[in-house]
Design a protein around this motif. Structure first.
Motif, PDB file in Angstrom:
ATOM      1  N   ASP A 194      -0.530   9.064   3.881  1.00 35.11           N
ATOM      2  CA  ASP A 194      -0.149   8.568   2.553  1.00 35.11           C
ATOM      3  C   ASP A 194       0.656   7.270   2.624  1.00 35.11           C
ATOM      4  O   ASP A 194       0.709   6.521   1.651  1.00 35.11           O
ATOM      5  N   VAL A 195       1.281   7.020   3.774  1.00 35.90           N
ATOM      6  CA  VAL A 195       2.019   5.765   3.954  1.00 35.90           C
ATOM      7  C   VAL A 195       1.080   4.583   3.711  1.00 35.90           C
ATOM      8  O   VAL A 195       1.451   3.595   3.091  1.00 35.90           O
ATOM      9  N   LEU A 196      -0.148   4.711   4.188  1.00 33.76           N
ATOM     10  CA  LEU A 196      -1.115   3.627   4.074  1.00 33.76           C
ATOM     11  C   LEU A 196      -1.699   3.522   2.671  1.00 33.76           C
ATOM     12  O   LEU A 196      -2.011   2.436   2.205  1.00 33.76           O
ATOM     13  N   TRP A 197      -1.868   4.628   2.000  1.00 33.61           N
ATOM     14  CA  TRP A 197      -2.631   4.673   0.757  1.00 33.61           C
ATOM     15  C   TRP A 197      -1.780   4.680  -0.511  1.00 33.61           C
ATOM     16  O   TRP A 197      -2.331   4.638  -1.612  1.00 33.61           O
ATOM     17  N   SER A 198      -0.466   4.750  -0.418  1.00 31.81           N
ATOM     18  CA  SER A 198       0.357   4.984  -1.609  1.00 31.81           C
ATOM     19  C   SER A 198       0.178   3.924  -2.696  1.00 31.81           C
ATOM     20  O   SER A 198       0.096   4.266  -3.879  1.00 31.81           O
ATOM     21  N   GLY A 199       0.110   2.658  -2.336  1.00 37.78           N
ATOM     22  CA  GLY A 199      -0.082   1.611  -3.348  1.00 37.78           C
ATOM     23  C   GLY A 199      -1.427   1.723  -4.042  1.00 37.78           C
ATOM     24  O   GLY A 199      -1.527   1.646  -5.270  1.00 37.78           O
ATOM     25  N   PHE A 200      -2.468   1.937  -3.273  1.00 36.28           N
ATOM     26  CA  PHE A 200      -3.806   2.090  -3.842  1.00 36.28           C
ATOM     27  C   PHE A 200      -3.899   3.371  -4.659  1.00 36.28           C
ATOM     28  O   PHE A 200      -4.489   3.391  -5.741  1.00 36.28           O
ATOM     29  N   ASP A 201      -3.308   4.452  -4.159  1.00 36.81           N
ATOM     30  CA  ASP A 201      -3.359   5.723  -4.876  1.00 36.81           C
ATOM     31  C   ASP A 201      -2.690   5.630  -6.243  1.00 36.81           C
ATOM     32  O   ASP A 201      -3.153   6.248  -7.206  1.00 36.81           O
ATOM     33  N   ALA A 202      -1.626   4.866  -6.341  1.00 32.14           N
ATOM     34  CA  ALA A 202      -0.981   4.677  -7.649  1.00 32.14           C
ATOM     35  C   ALA A 202      -1.947   3.996  -8.615  1.00 32.14           C
ATOM     36  O   ALA A 202      -2.009   4.351  -9.804  1.00 32.14           O
TER      37      ALA A 202
ATOM     38  N   VAL B  88      10.308   0.191   3.507  1.00 29.16           N
ATOM     39  CA  VAL B  88      10.848   0.265   4.859  1.00 29.16           C
ATOM     40  C   VAL B  88      10.054   1.283   5.681  1.00 29.16           C
ATOM     41  O   VAL B  88       9.718   1.032   6.838  1.00 29.16           O
ATOM     42  N   LEU B  89       9.755   2.420   5.076  1.00 31.45           N
ATOM     43  CA  LEU B  89       8.956   3.441   5.769  1.00 31.45           C
ATOM     44  C   LEU B  89       7.554   2.925   6.082  1.00 31.45           C
ATOM     45  O   LEU B  89       7.035   3.143   7.188  1.00 31.45           O
ATOM     46  N   SER B  90       6.930   2.254   5.137  1.00 34.40           N
ATOM     47  CA  SER B  90       5.589   1.700   5.366  1.00 34.40           C
ATOM     48  C   SER B  90       5.601   0.679   6.497  1.00 34.40           C
ATOM     49  O   SER B  90       4.721   0.693   7.369  1.00 34.40           O
ATOM     50  N   GLU B  91       6.593  -0.185   6.479  1.00 32.35           N
ATOM     51  CA  GLU B  91       6.685  -1.206   7.523  1.00 32.35           C
ATOM     52  C   GLU B  91       6.915  -0.568   8.892  1.00 32.35           C
ATOM     53  O   GLU B  91       6.260  -0.937   9.869  1.00 32.35           O
ATOM     54  N   ALA B  92       7.810   0.405   8.943  1.00 36.53           N
ATOM     55  CA  ALA B  92       8.077   1.094  10.213  1.00 36.53           C
ATOM     56  C   ALA B  92       6.824   1.803  10.717  1.00 36.53           C
ATOM     57  O   ALA B  92       6.501   1.747  11.911  1.00 36.53           O
ATOM     58  N   ALA B  93       6.118   2.467   9.814  1.00 38.78           N
ATOM     59  CA  ALA B  93       4.904   3.182  10.199  1.00 38.78           C
ATOM     60  C   ALA B  93       3.862   2.224  10.758  1.00 38.78           C
ATOM     61  O   ALA B  93       3.264   2.487  11.814  1.00 38.78           O
ATOM     62  N   CYS B  94       3.640   1.120  10.073  1.00 37.75           N
ATOM     63  CA  CYS B  94       2.627   0.159  10.539  1.00 37.75           C
ATOM     64  C   CYS B  94       2.998  -0.434  11.894  1.00 37.75           C
ATOM     65  O   CYS B  94       2.128  -0.607  12.753  1.00 37.75           O
ATOM     66  N   GLU B  95       4.264  -0.735  12.084  1.00 35.30           N
ATOM     67  CA  GLU B  95       4.697  -1.244  13.385  1.00 35.30           C
ATOM     68  C   GLU B  95       4.382  -0.238  14.488  1.00 35.30           C
ATOM     69  O   GLU B  95       3.843  -0.589  15.541  1.00 35.30           O
TER      70      GLU B  95
END
Length: 181
Positions: A59-67, A17-24
């Motif tokens: 980090d909102v953008l990179w969290s999936g890749f960072d994992a 939800v945070l990622s989606e809100a940030a991207c919007e």
């Protein structure tokens, strides 16, 4: 002792939800003009909830890749073969906030930020890959050069994949890039 239900969003969905809100918001008003407070307000969570998931706005953008990078680093330290470990970064990774940001970098006003963050992650992969190669007997210079090529291939593949998400999987793109390195 009674157990009261937790209030707020379920933990599993808050990150998304945070990622989606940030991207919007990045698309609507640009990256620099968007604050963490703007993101939490849009997502309907508290500011402290944001920092439970992310240490910074980027980090909102990179969290999936960072994992994936964290897992790759652990595998390299445990003796994994660099080419196999780096190829696994793409396994099952679906288009996410990072892919959206790559495709819409100019509209979000985030191109410079993405380049900087890309270099940080590329260097981290290079450093760990070179260390693995040296432990496996490679000369330090050769290890650094090879690790640099391999880590650059990983990030180049992510960028190419994001630009063509409808075409090929990241696994396929990553395999081709690693073979070229």
């Amino acid at each position: 002792m009674t157990s009261e239900p937790r209030s707020g969003r379920p933990r599993a969905s808050s990150r998304e939800v945070l990622s989606e809100a940030a991207c919007e918001l990045f698309l609507e008003q640009g990256y620099d003009a968007t604050s963490v407070s703007d993101i939490t307000r849009r997502a309907g969570v508290s500011r402290s909830s944001f920092f439970n998931y992310f240490s910074a706005k980027s980090d909102v953008l990179w969290s999936g890749f960072d994992a994936r990078v964290d897992a790759a680093v652990a595998d390299l330290r445990d003796g994994g073969t660099p080419s196999r470990v780096l190829a696994a970064i793409g396994d099952g990774l679906a288009p996410d906030a990072l892919a959206l940001a790559i495709v819409n970098a100019d509209a979000m006003g985030i191109a410079v930020e993405l380049d900087r963050d890309r270099a940080i992650r590329q260097f981290r992969l290079q450093r760990e890959t070179a260390a693995r190669l040296v432990r496996d007997g490679a000369a330090p210079l050769i290890a650094q050069v090879r690790a640099g090529a391999l880590s650059a291939a990983v990030l180049a593949a992510v960028w190419a994949w994001a630009d063509h998400t409808a075409g090929r999987s990241l696994t396929e793109t990553l395999s081709e890039a690693l073979a070229a390195a």
